[in-house]
Design a protein around this motif. Structure first.
Motif, PDB file in Angstrom:
ATOM      1  N   LYS A  83      -1.746  10.185 -25.303  1.00 14.41           N
ATOM      2  CA  LYS A  83      -2.668   9.058 -25.340  1.00 14.41           C
ATOM      3  C   LYS A  83      -2.828   8.409 -23.965  1.00 14.41           C
ATOM      4  CE  LYS A  83      -3.112   6.506 -29.083  1.00 14.41           C
ATOM      5  NZ  LYS A  83      -4.420   6.953 -29.461  1.00 14.41           N
ATOM      6  N   THR A  84      -1.774   8.434 -23.160  1.00 15.77           N
ATOM      7  CA  THR A  84      -1.810   7.820 -21.833  1.00 15.77           C
ATOM      8  C   THR A  84      -2.549   8.689 -20.814  1.00 15.77           C
ATOM      9  OG1 THR A  84       0.278   6.702 -22.259  1.00 15.77           O
ATOM     10  CG2 THR A  84      -0.367   6.920 -19.957  1.00 15.77           C
ATOM     11  N   GLU A  85      -2.336  10.008 -20.877  1.00 16.15           N
ATOM     12  CA  GLU A  85      -2.872  10.887 -19.845  1.00 16.15           C
ATOM     13  C   GLU A  85      -4.213  11.530 -20.186  1.00 16.15           C
ATOM     14  OE1 GLU A  85       0.030  13.676 -18.347  1.00 16.15           O
ATOM     15  OE2 GLU A  85       1.624  12.164 -18.428  1.00 16.15           O
ATOM     16  N   MET A  86      -4.628  11.438 -21.425  1.00 16.76           N
ATOM     17  CA  MET A  86      -5.902  12.023 -21.842  1.00 16.76           C
ATOM     18  C   MET A  86      -6.976  10.937 -21.898  1.00 16.76           C
ATOM     19  SD  MET A  86      -5.589  15.274 -22.315  1.00 16.76           S
ATOM     20  CE  MET A  86      -4.145  15.974 -21.564  1.00 16.76           C
ATOM     21  N   PRO A  87      -8.241  11.340 -21.981  1.00 14.48           N
ATOM     22  CA  PRO A  87      -9.310  10.341 -22.073  1.00 14.48           C
ATOM     23  C   PRO A  87      -9.118   9.394 -23.267  1.00 14.48           C
ATOM     24  CG  PRO A  87     -10.211  12.529 -21.680  1.00 14.48           C
ATOM     25  CD  PRO A  87      -8.737  12.704 -21.944  1.00 14.48           C
ATOM     26  N   ASP A  88      -9.704   8.207 -23.141  1.00 12.31           N
ATOM     27  CA  ASP A  88      -9.536   7.157 -24.146  1.00 12.31           C
ATOM     28  C   ASP A  88      -9.980   7.558 -25.541  1.00 12.31           C
ATOM     29  OD1 ASP A  88      -8.450   5.463 -22.293  1.00 12.31           O
ATOM     30  OD2 ASP A  88     -10.314   4.359 -21.916  1.00 12.31           O
ATOM     31  N   ASP A  89     -10.918   8.503 -25.642  1.00 16.86           N
ATOM     32  CA  ASP A  89     -11.411   8.877 -26.968  1.00 16.86           C
ATOM     33  C   ASP A  89     -10.500   9.895 -27.679  1.00 16.86           C
ATOM     34  OD1 ASP A  89     -12.082  10.953 -25.235  1.00 16.86           O
ATOM     35  OD2 ASP A  89     -14.016  11.337 -26.180  1.00 16.86           O
ATOM     36  N   MET A  90      -9.414  10.316 -27.033  1.00 13.34           N
ATOM     37  CA  MET A  90      -8.495  11.268 -27.645  1.00 13.34           C
ATOM     38  C   MET A  90      -7.617  10.541 -28.669  1.00 13.34           C
ATOM     39  SD  MET A  90      -7.362  14.408 -27.815  1.00 13.34           S
ATOM     40  CE  MET A  90      -7.527  15.394 -26.333  1.00 13.34           C
ATOM     41  N   LYS A  91      -7.590  11.054 -29.882  1.00  5.80           N
ATOM     42  CA  LYS A  91      -6.740  10.542 -30.955  1.00  5.80           C
ATOM     43  C   LYS A  91      -5.580  11.508 -31.145  1.00  5.80           C
ATOM     44  CE  LYS A  91      -9.689   7.281 -32.008  1.00  5.80           C
ATOM     45  NZ  LYS A  91      -9.616   6.156 -31.132  1.00  5.80           N
TER      46      LYS A  91
END
Length: 191
Positions: free
Chosen positions: A146-154
């Motif tokens: 969640k921290t290293e991926m884009p904000d839309d990643m769940k």
């Protein structure tokens, strides 16, 4: 496959009682665009895990390495060094996994990671990771994604358990309930 001893069954039972481990309800997630399945490659467990995910979505992009989510946290003992980059930096398994998750998102347009670990686990045994530490590492793996991926990643975190009586069950892991459990239980996650 490692055996699930009485002490480990006790901890997992406590996690169930505290609702840290919840029955899987696939309808809670929007899986219409598919999932990136991050899991262990253990052939004794992968079939059950894949079948569960297949019941939630027909579109699964599978990324499987021994240890699954246990290798993602930077400080996990299972996140071993596998070499050095051209710039001389250490390359660790978790870094490779994160790159694969990023590539899968870019290639497939999937913004949901189904993050699985299982217990008992051979990689956990090799690194002396007990059930509490395993849960902590699973939560840390979710946080890293969640921290290293884009904000839309769940990210949805799951624990697959092979119980001593032969049953195999997969549970949703609540990060918030895990944190609350640690506060109320008052014990070290190293167990």
């Amino acid at each position: 496959m490692p055996n699930l001893g009485r002490d480990k069954v006790h901890f997992l039972g406590k996690f169930r009682e505290a609702r840290v481990l919840e029955d899987v309800n696939g309808n809670r997630l929007n899986t219409s665009n598919g999932v990136i399945l991050v899991t262990c490659a253990d052939g004794d467990q992968l079939g059950d895990i894949f079948t569960l995910q297949r019941g939630m979505t027909p579109r699964i992009h599978t990324l499987a390495l021994n240890g699954g989510g246990l290798i993602l946290p930077s400080l996990s003992p299972a996140n071993t060094t596998i070499g050095t980059s051209q710039t001389g930096q250490l390359v660790r398994l978790g870094d490779v996994y994160m790159e694969q998750i990023s590539s899968a998102q870019e290639l497939k347009g999937i913004n949901l990671v189904a993050l699985h670990v299982h217990f008992p686990c051979g990689i956990a045994r090799l690194h002396s990771i007990g059930p509490c530490r395993l849960m902590e590492l699973l939560v840390e793996a979710k946080t890293r994604i969640k921290t290293e991926m884009p904000d839309d990643m769940k990210v949805a975190a799951y624990l697959h358990v092979a119980w001593p009586d032969g049953r195999k069950r997969t549970y949703f892991v609540s990060r918030e309930k895990w944190a609350a459990y640690l506060l109320t239980a008052g014990f070290s996650s190293q167990s």
